[in-house]
Design an enzyme around this catalytic site. Sequence first.
Site, mmCIF file in Angstrom:
data_model
loop_
_atom_site.group_PDB
_atom_site.id
_atom_site.type_symbol
_atom_site.label_atom_id
_atom_site.label_comp_id
_atom_site.label_asym_id
_atom_site.label_seq_id
_atom_site.Cartn_x
_atom_site.Cartn_y
_atom_site.Cartn_z
ATOM 1 N N CYS A 45 10.321 21.171 9.347
ATOM 2 C CA CYS A 45 11.422 20.079 9.228
ATOM 3 C C CYS A 45 12.108 19.907 10.619
ATOM 4 O O CYS A 45 12.329 18.825 10.754
ATOM 5 C CB CYS A 45 12.609 20.525 7.933
ATOM 6 N N GLU A 86 18.963 21.548 2.029
ATOM 7 C CA GLU A 86 18.431 21.390 3.624
ATOM 8 C C GLU A 86 17.535 20.273 3.308
ATOM 9 O O GLU A 86 16.294 20.743 3.210
ATOM 10 C CB GLU A 86 17.651 23.227 3.714
#
Length: 512
Positions: free
Chosen positions: A290, A256
């Site tokens: 993010c 990720e």
Amino acid sequence: MPWGSLLSANPPPPATCAHGCQSRSSLLHFCFLPGPAECHPPPQSRTDPFEDTLRRLREAFHSGCTRPAAFRAEQLQALGRFLQENKQLLHDALAQDLHKSAFDSDISELIICQNEINLALKNLQAWMKDTPASTNLFTKLDSAFVRKEPFGLVLIIAPWNYPINLTLVPLVGALAAGNCVVLKPSEISQGTEKVLAEVLPRYLDQSCFAVVLGGPEETGQLLKHKFDYIFFTGSPRVGKIVMTAAAKHLTPVTLELGGKNPCYVDDDCDPQIVANRVAWFRYFNAGQTCVAPDYLLCSPEMQERLLPALQSAITRFYGNDPQSSPNLGRIINQKQFQRLRALLGCGRVAIGGQSDECDRYIAPTVLVDVQETEPVMQEEIFGPILPIMNVQGMDEAIEFINRREKPLALYAFSNSSQVVNQMLERTSSGSFGGNDGFIYMTLPSLPLGGVGHSGMGRYHGKFTFDTFSHHRACLLCPAGLEELNNIRYPPYSHSMQELVRWALGSHSCTLL
């Protein structure tokens, strides 16, 4: 997701044993020899601090204790109790690390984790159930199915920006799938790391679960060991290191990562609506998210309309003095603060730009007249800074996006559904938001995951369970009835060849 640089972070203070020797890992610290003079053996003679723990966990997995649904449910329920019984402790840790208010901590961390636990408990039996598979004429009397079984010993390496959410959400899926877990929280969010290391293990079966601490050196040593699955959240740079280490053991990984998330604003938008939504998602958690929009693409005309709307939204959200607002977070540490302050020199500051090193505070900022070659457009910002790049329309925006690395998220604002759909169809990203920000992160029915440079794999809800499960193809056939199988065996006559071809054709499949 570049939620901290794993290999360049400052480690927590060293722990000291009774003999006076020190370890940078406060949990897995060992004094190896009895005498004070022997507490500092040469590096090559030191015992691996992870070996015994990993052996214990692997033996527990091979015993089969994690496989029953009842055991998995017990672990998930215990994880829920950890959240409920230590809510204030977690609030305090998040306030210490990121200046998060209790409300921000609840909506972005604790509630999301609890929802994942509740969903897993509610659906665990269904998720674990074998999935029947279609058969053909050769397997008509057989039982074909897919079994979801645990990988074994898995490693979860977590980031610092949402240190509860991005640590426990993967953990929920790993436990639900029946794995034994090594959890490595970020050493950068030290308050949260301490709670996870000292309190969480009291709730979970320690024969099947361990928290390990340390900085880059310890993590590098940990990655030398063989795991059955690795789940990493962090920067693309460190993701490459993790993947290289995993490749040595052919270990599957979920990465990720992150990148620069574009946000296109069409000319026909209401600028205040766009400003409200973009400002909230850009400056939430001080921009350390993010999937936050990393830069805006719009025409010069829309930029002129957006700037006063953005200023209005920032004032409305955080007041005339954002530094005193309880709803604006702080930069995680001095290293990140200095990096972000340097980015303020790119382009021209149109809104904000103030900073306070002692408070690790950077004001909600908008930059204009930014060049594509400047640092603020070359790296993920990961802070409360929003550059605006000018384009003449949707086609130019799409061209700009497509010549860069694929982002973790992409956003498009327009009153025209055709424009939004064109942005969706002609680009690629981990996730996509039309006329809104990352509110989709609250939906466990949608996966989170990157593509290309922004990562691989996906999780949230059932996607996490599937990520940590090996989908095993199974076919069970009768021990007898061998005469029915004679058609499969050579030698083959011409008519038998035609019969076999026909039996294997798609028309013979039984679809579910």
